[in-house]
Design a protein around this motif. Structure first.
Motif, PDB file in Angstrom:
ATOM      1  N   CYS A  27      -3.424  10.019  -5.988  1.00 14.09           N
ATOM      2  CA  CYS A  27      -3.810   8.632  -5.759  1.00 14.09           C
ATOM      3  C   CYS A  27      -4.599   8.077  -6.939  1.00 14.09           C
ATOM      4  CB  CYS A  27      -4.641   8.550  -4.480  1.00 14.09           C
ATOM      5  SG  CYS A  27      -5.104   6.889  -4.004  1.00 14.09           S
ATOM      6  N   ILE A  28      -5.534   8.878  -7.448  1.00 10.89           N
ATOM      7  CA  ILE A  28      -6.418   8.381  -8.495  1.00 10.89           C
ATOM      8  C   ILE A  28      -5.754   8.409  -9.868  1.00 10.89           C
ATOM      9  CG2 ILE A  28      -7.584  10.489  -9.259  1.00 10.89           C
ATOM     10  CD1 ILE A  28      -9.309   7.228  -8.245  1.00 10.89           C
ATOM     11  N   SER A  29      -4.712   9.219 -10.020  1.00  6.02           N
ATOM     12  CA  SER A  29      -4.048   9.340 -11.331  1.00  6.02           C
ATOM     13  C   SER A  29      -3.467   8.022 -11.794  1.00  6.02           C
ATOM     14  CB  SER A  29      -2.932  10.393 -11.262  1.00  6.02           C
ATOM     15  OG  SER A  29      -3.471  11.673 -11.067  1.00  6.02           O
ATOM     16  N   GLU A  30      -3.123   7.157 -10.848  1.00  5.68           N
ATOM     17  CA  GLU A  30      -2.506   5.883 -11.203  1.00  5.68           C
ATOM     18  C   GLU A  30      -3.526   4.805 -11.507  1.00  5.68           C
ATOM     19  OE1 GLU A  30      -0.266   5.118  -7.730  1.00  5.68           O
ATOM     20  OE2 GLU A  30       1.023   6.903  -7.942  1.00  5.68           O
ATOM     21  N   ASP A  31      -4.804   5.115 -11.362  1.00  4.14           N
ATOM     22  CA  ASP A  31      -5.845   4.111 -11.560  1.00  4.14           C
ATOM     23  C   ASP A  31      -6.063   3.863 -13.054  1.00  4.14           C
ATOM     24  OD1 ASP A  31      -8.838   3.257 -11.881  1.00  4.14           O
ATOM     25  OD2 ASP A  31      -8.325   2.851  -9.793  1.00  4.14           O
ATOM     26  N   GLN A  32      -5.894   2.626 -13.468  1.00  7.44           N
ATOM     27  CA  GLN A  32      -6.025   2.282 -14.883  1.00  7.44           C
ATOM     28  C   GLN A  32      -7.449   2.507 -15.387  1.00  7.44           C
ATOM     29  OE1 GLN A  32      -3.547   1.381 -16.972  1.00  7.44           O
ATOM     30  NE2 GLN A  32      -2.116   1.727 -15.279  1.00  7.44           N
ATOM     31  N   PHE A  33      -8.437   2.267 -14.522  1.00 11.15           N
ATOM     32  CA  PHE A  33      -9.823   2.424 -14.943  1.00 11.15           C
ATOM     33  C   PHE A  33     -10.115   3.882 -15.282  1.00 11.15           C
ATOM     34  CE2 PHE A  33     -14.379   2.872 -14.508  1.00 11.15           C
ATOM     35  CZ  PHE A  33     -14.870   1.682 -15.033  1.00 11.15           C
ATOM     36  N   LYS A  51      -6.552   3.846  -0.986  1.00 13.18           N
ATOM     37  CA  LYS A  51      -5.563   2.801  -1.269  1.00 13.18           C
ATOM     38  C   LYS A  51      -5.882   1.517  -0.517  1.00 13.18           C
ATOM     39  CE  LYS A  51      -1.322   5.187  -2.686  1.00 13.18           C
ATOM     40  NZ  LYS A  51       0.119   5.338  -2.390  1.00 13.18           N
ATOM     41  N   LEU A  52      -6.237   1.651   0.740  1.00 11.12           N
ATOM     42  CA  LEU A  52      -6.522   0.468   1.535  1.00 11.12           C
ATOM     43  C   LEU A  52      -7.735  -0.276   0.983  1.00 11.12           C
ATOM     44  CD1 LEU A  52      -5.880  -1.257   4.005  1.00 11.12           C
ATOM     45  CD2 LEU A  52      -7.360   0.238   5.349  1.00 11.12           C
ATOM     46  N   LEU A 105       0.806  -1.221   0.000  1.00 14.01           N
ATOM     47  CA  LEU A 105       0.000   0.000   0.000  1.00 14.01           C
ATOM     48  C   LEU A 105       0.838   1.269   0.000  1.00 14.01           C
ATOM     49  CD1 LEU A 105      -2.753  -1.060   2.554  1.00 14.01           C
ATOM     50  CD2 LEU A 105      -2.927  -0.969   0.072  1.00 14.01           C
ATOM     51  N   GLY A 106       2.049   1.177   0.500  1.00 12.01           N
ATOM     52  CA  GLY A 106       2.904   2.363   0.508  1.00 12.01           C
ATOM     53  C   GLY A 106       2.418   3.457   1.432  1.00 12.01           C
ATOM     54  N   VAL A 107       1.889   3.079   2.598  1.00 11.69           N
ATOM     55  CA  VAL A 107       1.385   4.084   3.538  1.00 11.69           C
ATOM     56  C   VAL A 107       2.123   3.992   4.872  1.00 11.69           C
ATOM     57  CG1 VAL A 107      -0.896   4.247   2.531  1.00 11.69           C
ATOM     58  CG2 VAL A 107      -0.445   2.486   4.250  1.00 11.69           C
ATOM     59  N   ALA A 108       3.335   3.455   4.862  1.00 12.59           N
ATOM     60  CA  ALA A 108       4.110   3.353   6.104  1.00 12.59           C
ATOM     61  C   ALA A 108       4.747   4.689   6.435  1.00 12.59           C
ATOM     62  CB  ALA A 108       5.182   2.279   5.950  1.00 12.59           C
ATOM     63  N   GLY A 109       5.292   4.783   7.643  1.00 11.65           N
ATOM     64  CA  GLY A 109       5.969   6.009   8.048  1.00 11.65           C
ATOM     65  C   GLY A 109       5.386   6.562   9.320  1.00 11.65           C
TER      66      GLY A 109
END
Length: 638
Positions: A351-357, A325-326, A256-260
């Motif tokens: 976040c939404i820019s990467e959505d293929q749909f 993302k989750l 998910l890439g939400v660590a930190g």
């Protein structure tokens, strides 16, 4: 996370599908909607661990079934009425190995180390002394409140919550099992003791291959108190289930890439954790938004919970990408209702820019496939409109507040924050005072901006993201009297209070649409289910009642209303408080007419149905008229 390859075939209702994982947590949480197969999965997991790993223990949801006094004394024998016979200990252990908690008493008798730990813990929590006594070859578990001299049977007479903890803690502290699977540990436990149990789980959970006193724990739960997420490892240890029985998904495999330091885990409070138990959670920005959406749902006569959904206030536009993302990773069809500023100031766009749909949707509309770039075009159009026209032209009187706001930002160029505020302010002005904005700029400029925004909103709706084109949610509340460009918490709070009061009265769909406009349209797009429709079930029993009425009238040609009603109440006594023969008239021969009153239930108002000798109830040949549309023959309008 613990390196451990698990690979096992899932049972029905899955169709020979396989669950695979290379890592599990010290504590693993199995979550999802009710009926999504978590218990079946737990049985398959138990079989896998027992066959491949050796010592595994399962506690099922019926773990207390043999530790409760039978209530049907005359019909059900009580095998443990005199205690736990020593010659049956092997049987109790066998039952325990299959998921029952009945072997708990035996373990406490045979293992003094367990007994001391459990007794000390329960005595500390509940001020009780726990003892195990032998009487004629039977083991009797007893408890006694401190300061009192009278003891009682622990397994028969103690409350369910304490017995739950007795079973749970015994098997948690038992270091003979490397893996412990508990189905719904929250059963019978007060929330504070659910939290206490999780505190104890954390003391014991660990890797048994490196520390023999530790064990891996799997918890199948519906409780946000059991879903105790304190670290990224905890979040990664969530295994999520869906109602369609797709192979469960483990968060650790989603990347998910939400660590930190500002991770998603730190954002999840008890309220937010509802998302793990729903296939289609609804996210709004704040608590005020949630209350308005709930009120709109209520006045529409629909239920979010009835649709298996929930409304979660996520805490602002900056948070949406974490939840998005989750939910995407877990395959949840999440819904979002957000203010327009999330497009300019939050993390939604990235976040939404990467959505293929979304990319495919834009491409099919001839708009390219770069969502971020298309949003950037709208930003530039708004910036140009502000700099080249709105700042250099006296604005109409209704735009005085907008003019003040823009000029207060100082000389151009503005910083990113003020420019984002200005864009939202202009979009709000277009929504509220379109003609005034057109007169200050041009029709073409406004149409161009509206067209761009419409395409963006349409694209986002493909992912169940509803943005309010007129700015903030409060801008759509007629009771809001504050500044539409710079909202204050107090003004929002008061508007919500006043608006909920307005929504306490019945409103038609047309009235709601006229009052709330685009906000109402957005709410229509959220998951909901109509209130329980009682009529289909009611008609089935009403058909029987009508048939019995006709039979009674034909068999007793001289009977009048009171006599017929008395017979009906005797022959169909179970529904005498549902149907009432309100009016009855005889004619020639077997001909008659009658009015049957139907009682209120499940929020449905009273109703009546008019029948006669020709009514064919078997083919549903009758019409129910509900209150406020029918006339009571005795009382006037219902």
């Amino acid at each position: 996370m613990i390196e451990m390859n698990l690979n096992f075939q899932l049972p029905l209702p899955w169709t020979e599908e396989v669950f695979e994982t290379n890592q599990i947590g010290e504590i693993n949480f199995l979550v999802g909607p009710n009926g999504s197969g978590k218990s079946q999965f737990a049985l398959a997991l138990f079989a896998c661990l027992r066959n491949e790993r050796g010592s595994a223990r399962l506690l099922g949801t019926d773990r207390l079934k043999d530790m409760t006094r039978p209530t049907l004394r005359n019909f059900v024998s009580d095998p443990f009425a005199t205690g736990f016979a020593k010659d049956r200990f092997s049987y109790l252990k066998t039952e325990g190995a299959a998921g029952s908690g009945i072997d708990t008493i035996v373990l406490l008798e045979e293992r003094m180390d367990l007994r001391i730990q459990v007794e000390a813990t329960l005595s500390h929590l509940f001020d009780r002394e726990i003892t195990l006594e032998w009487d004629s070859g039977n083991l009797l578990p007893k408890a006694e409140l401190r300061g009192r001299s009278q003891s009682y049977r622990l397994d028969r007479d103690e409350c369910h919550g304490i017995k739950e903890l007795l079973v749970l803690l015994t098997h948690l502290y038992d270091d003979k099992s490397d893996y412990l699977i508990i189905d719904e540990p929250e059963l019978n436990l007060h929330p504070q003791y659910q939290s206490f149990f999780m505190q104890e789980v954390r003391k014991v959970a660990g890797d048994p291959t490196t520390d023999r006193k530790k064990k891996v724990v799997f918890l199948i739960t519906h409780s946000p108190f059991i879903l105790d997420l304190r670290s990224e490892d905890d979040l990664n240890s969530v295994i999520s289930f869906k109602l369609d029985y797709a192979v469960p998904k483990q968060v650790s495999s989603l990347n998910l890439g939400v660590a930190g330091p500002l991770s998603l885990t730190n954002r999840l409070n008890t309220h937010h954790k509802q998302l793990f138990f729903s296939d289609n959670p609804i996210f709004v920005e704040g608590i005020f938004d949630a209350r308005i959406v709930e009120a709109l749902m209520a006045v529409r006569g629909v239920s979010v919970a009835g649709a298996g959904s929930c409304i979660i206030d996520s805490g602002g536009a900056e948070e949406v990408n974490y939840y998005l993302k989750l939910c995407q990773g877990l395959g949840k069809e999440a819904y979002f209702l957000y203010d327009l500023d999330s497009l300019f100031r939050g993390n939604l766009r990235k976040c939404i820019s990467e959505d293929q749909f979304i990319q495919s949707f834009l491409a099919s509309a001839g708009l390219g496939n770069n969502f971020g770039k298309y949003c950037g075009q709208l930003e530039r159009k708004l910036a140009d409109l502000i700099r080249n026209q709105l700042l250099d032209t006296p604005l109409p009187p209704r735009l005085d507040r907008l003019e003040d706001l823009l000029r207060n930002f100082g000389a151009w160029p503005w910083d990113t924050v003020n420019l984002a505020k200005a864009r939202i302010a202009v979009m709000t002005a277009i929504s509220l005072y379109r003609n005034d904005v057109v007169s200050a700029t041009s029709e073409q400029a406004v149409v161009d901006i509206e067209g761009h925004l419409k395409q963006i909103l349409t694209a986002l709706k493909q992912k169940n993201i509803h943005l309010l084109p007129g700015g903030t949610l409060e801008r759509y509340l007629p009771c809001y009297t504050g500044d539409v460009y710079e909202l204050t918490d107090e003004a929002k709070r008061q508007a919500v209070i006043d608006e909920i009061q307005e929504l306490s009265r019945p409103m038609t769909a047309v009235e709601l649409s006229l009052r709330y406009g685009e906000l109402y349209e957005a709410v229509l797009g959220l998951p909901s289910k109509t209130d329980v429709d009682i009529e289909p079930v009611l008609r089935k029993y009403l058909s029987d009642y009508i048939y019995e009425l006709q039979k009674t009238v034909i068999s007793n040609p001289n009977w009048q209303c009171d006599q017929i009603l008395e017979r009906l109440n005797k022959t169909q006594s179970s529904i005498a408080n549902v149907f009432f023969l309100q009016k009855f008239e005889r004619y020639q021969g077997k001909e008659f007419s009658a009015t049957i009153e139907i009682a209120e239930m499940l929020g449905q108002k009273r109703g009546v149905v008019h029948v006669n000798h020709q009514t064919n109830a078997g083919v549903d040949d009758f019409k129910i008229e509900w209150a406020q549309t029918v006339v009571d023959v005795n009382e006037g309008e219902l």
